[in-house]
Motif scaffolding. Structure first.
Motif, PDB file in Angstrom:
ATOM      1  N   SER A   1      -5.529   1.078   3.734  1.00  0.00           N
ATOM      2  CA  SER A   1      -4.286   0.732   4.486  1.00  0.00           C
ATOM      3  C   SER A   1      -3.860  -0.526   4.062  1.00  0.00           C
ATOM      4  N   PHE A   2      -4.622  -1.555   3.731  1.00  0.00           N
ATOM      5  CA  PHE A   2      -4.267  -2.744   3.418  1.00  0.00           C
ATOM      6  C   PHE A   2      -3.577  -2.568   2.113  1.00  0.00           C
ATOM      7  N   CYS A   3      -3.982  -1.962   1.289  1.00  0.00           N
ATOM      8  CA  CYS A   3      -3.024  -1.563   0.043  1.00  0.00           C
ATOM      9  C   CYS A   3      -1.613  -1.155   0.491  1.00  0.00           C
ATOM     10  N   VAL A   4      -1.460  -0.095   1.140  1.00  0.00           N
ATOM     11  CA  VAL A   4       0.006   0.225   1.534  1.00  0.00           C
ATOM     12  C   VAL A   4       0.547  -0.648   2.149  1.00  0.00           C
ATOM     13  N   LEU A   5      -0.015  -1.493   3.233  1.00  0.00           N
ATOM     14  CA  LEU A   5       0.785  -2.436   4.194  1.00  0.00           C
ATOM     15  C   LEU A   5       0.844  -3.774   3.035  1.00  0.00           C
ATOM     16  N   LEU A   6       0.205  -4.144   2.016  1.00  0.00           N
ATOM     17  CA  LEU A   6       0.591  -5.239   1.084  1.00  0.00           C
ATOM     18  C   LEU A   6       1.943  -4.640  -0.081  1.00  0.00           C
ATOM     19  N   SER A   7       1.686  -3.537  -0.187  1.00  0.00           N
ATOM     20  CA  SER A   7       2.700  -2.769  -1.096  1.00  0.00           C
ATOM     21  C   SER A   7       4.071  -3.033  -0.443  1.00  0.00           C
ATOM     22  N   ALA A   8       4.024  -2.594   0.843  1.00  0.00           N
ATOM     23  CA  ALA A   8       5.233  -2.649   1.859  1.00  0.00           C
ATOM     24  C   ALA A   8       5.546  -3.959   1.968  1.00  0.00           C
TER      25      ALA A   8
END
Length: 386
Positions: free
Chosen positions: A106-113
């Motif tokens: 979830s952190f990965c997707v959030l940081l990518s966003a």
């Protein structure tokens, strides 16, 4: 591998962060000024990822939000190389993170966003990369945003998966090492148990025979010491010989290394064994094939089997009827047979005692077998060694 990870990871994360910051400064030709704020913040998150994995990723998100809010320079001034710190922070955090499995992806997707939002929010950088190839409308933003979000998410998820694979391999290796240690301990325990059983079996064979002979002779001395002094001397000699034999065999058993000082019994000692029982009141007929070519271990095994069989006959059988011991070469190997008369009702024992069980274990250890049968008033023990 687990120890290596524990030792290297605290150093690897700060070293990687320092190297990345150094490359950023050298490649982009920047100094420690406002334009390097994003790089310094994200590299700090990498350095702390091993110690505080969740907090370091949250700090990366704060840095990206600060850039998005204009507190830090945009992508054009900050450069794109600093964003390489985000997958590295995810990797080091995943090496030690043991919380909820869905949190790091979830952190990965959030940081990518957040990275995508920063890139789309910098119109100068957007025009520099795409120019007017896709126009200036929504289509360009959708295509550009999709590419950035996909690439950034792929890098972060790949970093998380790589760390997960490293941890899984490390855990598998640790489990393998634990299994190997457990197997070694099992081997040691098995060896100790086998040695304990060997000592118990040897002590039973040695002491049961010797003490039986000594007890029988001592009982006889009580009744004949006045009327038959010569017989007393003979009985005392038998007692002394039995005690010396027990001492010799016990020393050999404890040392477990036959030598000249404590030689192991051989088939040549069978006549002396028969003489001891004869002197104790049980005649023993010995039919021994002297031409047998046997190893010392086989001779010791056959001697112990004969000793135990005769001791059982003396203790539980009709001793005055005597026993017959035969040793010969048969089609299946060397065959030892001891026949004695049963005392009382000729019934087979209800259960095996320690002696018979020990004889079977001893014969099995050298690839042989032992059978004990009570029939027609006689008890027959047959041992076959290949």
């Amino acid at each position: 591998m687990p120890k290596l990870l524990r030792r290297c990871t605290p150093l690897a994360a700060p070293a990687t962060a320092a190297a990345l910051l150094g490359v950023f400064i050298l490649v982009d030709g920047r100094g420690f000024d406002r334009s390097a704020a994003v790089a310094i913040g994200l590299c700090t998150a990498v350095a702390a990822a091993r110690l505080v994995p969740q907090s370091s990723l949250a700090f990366s998100g704060v840095v990206l939000l600060a850039q998005l809010g204009g507190l830090f320079p945009g992508v054009m001034m900050s450069g794109v190389l600093c964003y390489a710190a985000i997958p590295l922070a995810v990797f080091f955090a995943a090496l030690v993170y043991q919380g909820k499995p869905w949190l790091l992806p979830s952190f990965c997707v959030l940081l990518s966003a957040l990275v995508t939002a920063n890139w789309l929010g910098d119109s100068v950088w957007l025009n520099f990369v795409f120019g007017s190839a896709l126009g200036g409308g929504l289509m360009r933003n959708v295509v550009y945003g999709g590419l950035v979000l996909g690439a950034s998410s792929a890098l972060c998820i790949s970093a998380w998966a790589a760390a997960h694979a490293v941890v899984s391999a490390s855990n598998s290796r640790a489990a393998q090492l634990r299994a190997e240690v457990s197997l070694q301990l099992t081997h040691v325990e098995l060896a100790v148990e086998q040695e304990r059983n060997r000592i118990a079996r040897e002590l039973h064979d040695v002491l049961a025979h010797s003490l039986t002979v000594i007890a029988a002779q001592a009982e006889g001395i009580r009744f004949i010491h006045r009327s038959e002094p010569d017989a007393v001397e003979e009985a005392a000699g038998v007692i002394a010989a039995a005690a010396r034999t027990a001492l010799r065999d016990t020393r050999h058993m404890l040392s477990h290394s036959p030598g000249e000082k404590n030689p192991a019994p051989t088939l040549s000692d069978l006549p002396e064994l028969a003489r001891q029982f004869q002197a104790s009141g049980m005649p023993v007929t010995l039919d021994n094939d002297q031409a047998l070519d046997l190893s010392p271990n086989q001779q010791l095994t056959l001697y112990r089997l004969a000793q135990e069989s005769l001791t059982n006959a003396f203790k539980h059988g009709r001793r005055e009827s005597g026993a017959w011991l035969s040793l010969s070469a048969g089609p299946s190997g060397v065959e030892l047979q001891v026949v004695s008369a049963l005392a009382g009702t000729p019934e087979a024992p209800s259960r095996e005692g320690r002696g018979i069980r020990g004889m079977k274990e001893r014969a099995t250890a050298v690839g042989g077998s032992v059978s004990a049968v009570a029939s027609a008033g006689h008890f027959t023990v047959t041992a076959v060694l290949p």
